[in-house]
Scaffold this motif. Sequence first.
Motif, PDB file in Angstrom:
ATOM      1  N   ASN A 109      33.007  22.213  17.385  1.00 32.78           N
ATOM      2  CA  ASN A 109      33.410  21.164  18.326  1.00 32.78           C
ATOM      3  C   ASN A 109      34.795  20.606  18.029  1.00 32.78           C
ATOM      4  O   ASN A 109      35.460  20.080  18.909  1.00 32.78           O
ATOM      5  CB  ASN A 109      32.395  20.019  18.322  1.00 32.78           C
ATOM      6  CG  ASN A 109      31.079  20.480  18.912  1.00 32.78           C
ATOM      7  OD1 ASN A 109      31.059  21.421  19.711  1.00 32.78           O
ATOM      8  ND2 ASN A 109      29.979  19.862  18.507  1.00 32.78           N
ATOM      9  N   ALA A 110      35.209  20.733  16.761  1.00 31.17           N
ATOM     10  CA  ALA A 110      36.522  20.179  16.391  1.00 31.17           C
ATOM     11  C   ALA A 110      37.675  21.064  16.871  1.00 31.17           C
ATOM     12  O   ALA A 110      38.815  20.590  16.984  1.00 31.17           O
ATOM     13  CB  ALA A 110      36.589  20.019  14.874  1.00 31.17           C
TER      14      ALA A 110
ATOM     15  N   SER B 204      35.384  20.035  10.692  1.00 34.34           N
ATOM     16  CA  SER B 204      34.907  18.904  11.503  1.00 34.34           C
ATOM     17  C   SER B 204      35.701  17.629  11.196  1.00 34.34           C
ATOM     18  O   SER B 204      35.776  16.720  12.014  1.00 34.34           O
ATOM     19  CB  SER B 204      33.415  18.664  11.248  1.00 34.34           C
ATOM     20  OG  SER B 204      33.189  18.519   9.870  1.00 34.34           O
TER      21      SER B 204
ATOM     22  N   ASP C 263      29.727  25.497  11.161  1.00 32.77           N
ATOM     23  CA  ASP C 263      28.608  24.915  11.918  1.00 32.77           C
ATOM     24  C   ASP C 263      29.098  24.362  13.255  1.00 32.77           C
ATOM     25  O   ASP C 263      30.292  24.455  13.583  1.00 32.77           O
ATOM     26  CB  ASP C 263      27.916  23.830  11.085  1.00 32.77           C
ATOM     27  CG  ASP C 263      28.906  22.764  10.589  1.00 32.77           C
ATOM     28  OD1 ASP C 263      29.890  22.503  11.301  1.00 32.77           O
ATOM     29  OD2 ASP C 263      28.688  22.211   9.502  1.00 32.77           O
ATOM     30  N   GLU C 264      28.165  23.763  13.984  1.00 31.92           N
ATOM     31  CA  GLU C 264      28.485  23.230  15.325  1.00 31.92           C
ATOM     32  C   GLU C 264      29.581  22.161  15.252  1.00 31.92           C
ATOM     33  O   GLU C 264      30.429  22.070  16.129  1.00 31.92           O
ATOM     34  CB  GLU C 264      27.237  22.604  15.962  1.00 31.92           C
ATOM     35  CG  GLU C 264      26.101  23.584  16.228  1.00 31.92           C
ATOM     36  CD  GLU C 264      26.352  24.471  17.439  1.00 31.92           C
ATOM     37  OE1 GLU C 264      27.203  24.127  18.260  1.00 31.92           O
ATOM     38  OE2 GLU C 264      25.688  25.538  17.522  1.00 31.92           O
ATOM     39  N   ASP C 265      29.541  21.324  14.209  1.00 35.82           N
ATOM     40  CA  ASP C 265      30.547  20.258  14.094  1.00 35.82           C
ATOM     41  C   ASP C 265      31.955  20.851  13.974  1.00 35.82           C
ATOM     42  O   ASP C 265      32.905  20.350  14.577  1.00 35.82           O
ATOM     43  CB  ASP C 265      30.266  19.371  12.870  1.00 35.82           C
ATOM     44  CG  ASP C 265      29.002  18.548  13.062  1.00 35.82           C
ATOM     45  OD1 ASP C 265      28.588  18.375  14.220  1.00 35.82           O
ATOM     46  OD2 ASP C 265      28.430  18.107  12.045  1.00 35.82           O
ATOM     47  N   ASP C 266      32.059  21.910  13.196  1.00 36.63           N
ATOM     48  CA  ASP C 266      33.372  22.577  13.061  1.00 36.63           C
ATOM     49  C   ASP C 266      33.805  23.154  14.407  1.00 36.63           C
ATOM     50  O   ASP C 266      34.961  23.036  14.808  1.00 36.63           O
ATOM     51  CB  ASP C 266      33.300  23.706  12.027  1.00 36.63           C
ATOM     52  CG  ASP C 266      33.137  23.185  10.607  1.00 36.63           C
ATOM     53  OD1 ASP C 266      33.378  21.985  10.382  1.00 36.63           O
ATOM     54  OD2 ASP C 266      32.768  23.984   9.734  1.00 36.63           O
TER      55      ASP C 266
END
Length: 349
Positions: free
Chosen positions: A64-65, A33, A59-62
């Motif tokens: 999205n990156a 992320s 996770d979601e942050d990763d």
Amino acid sequence: MNRKYTKQVAIGNIYIGGNDKILIQSMCNVKTSNYREIIHQINKCAKLGADLMRVSVLDEDDLNAIKKIKQNIDVPLVCDIHFNFKFAIESIYNGADAIRINPGNTSKSKLLDLINVAKAHNTAIRIGINQGSFKSKDNDITNELVDETLKWINYFEENDFSNLVLSIKSSNVLTTISSNKLLSNKTNYPIHIGLTESGFDDIGIIRSVAALSPLLLEGIGSTIRISLTGDPYLEILTAKRLLHDLNLYNDYHTLISCPTCGRCNSSNLKKIAAKVDYFLEKNKINKKVAVMGCEVNGIGEGKNADIGIAGGKNYFFLFKKGKIIDKGSEEEMVKELFEELQKTNDENQ
Ligand code: SF4
């Protein structure tokens, strides 16, 4: 050296396998992320010689990156997922060029979902089997590691998926050698080789080289990672150096420097050697260069080098293919060495 011919697998704009060159890879060591730092690491590694790079997706942050990272790098991106295979599927949607999983970490139905999405996107999957996920306390679990890998190959093939790269990782040098040899005998898929948890700096480098050299010399390994504790840059330089020294990577320099002894005429030799190595790396000058402590033995011992310097009692000497071409102070000869190297580099461009 004969290289084992394997199936060729496309990952982004490159191929792993066949008997093409051995690809160098590494893994970013910050959270995905943190995409600015990831982009910086990947681009720096690519400049140093990495052919592909891996990031972990937790996770979601990763997740999205991934899109942002893909827009800002030129080498293929491998996403590494443990347990949550939904992230593996989403990584493919977000542009991952390959996925690395341990297939035993999820249910068969989730694995099947991933296989179907990977098939639809023509995305390669690396089956990564690690000694760490086995309960056995035995040091040598070669057969178990290979059997587990073969079991999953069968499963993927039964589901009409063969876009596979394989890896068996152990922190034990001998198990790494024996399991990769056995695996290579039993399959024709490209194998990514590396020793896991090898340690830092010289500890990790020596252990990795001890494990990987016997494999590379037998033509085994389509991609390589030298896993070292710390940032990924030394991993790339070490992999390049190892492959070059085994005649498996042409485009690289060779630095020869003597061990020094009582005949050495410079107290600076290690510093000079490091400076020369840095200059060759930075300017991508693929020459063989010698840095020697004395002219009596040094020039003869360095005669296989394209160019070199050797310390003398009153002067330093600059030589080419063992023949002295100039003499002067240590500083002058180091300067002239760099000028000569730069000149040949300019001529070759
Ligand atoms: S080149 Fe000269 S200084 Fe260097 S190890 Fe050999 S004899 Fe000693």
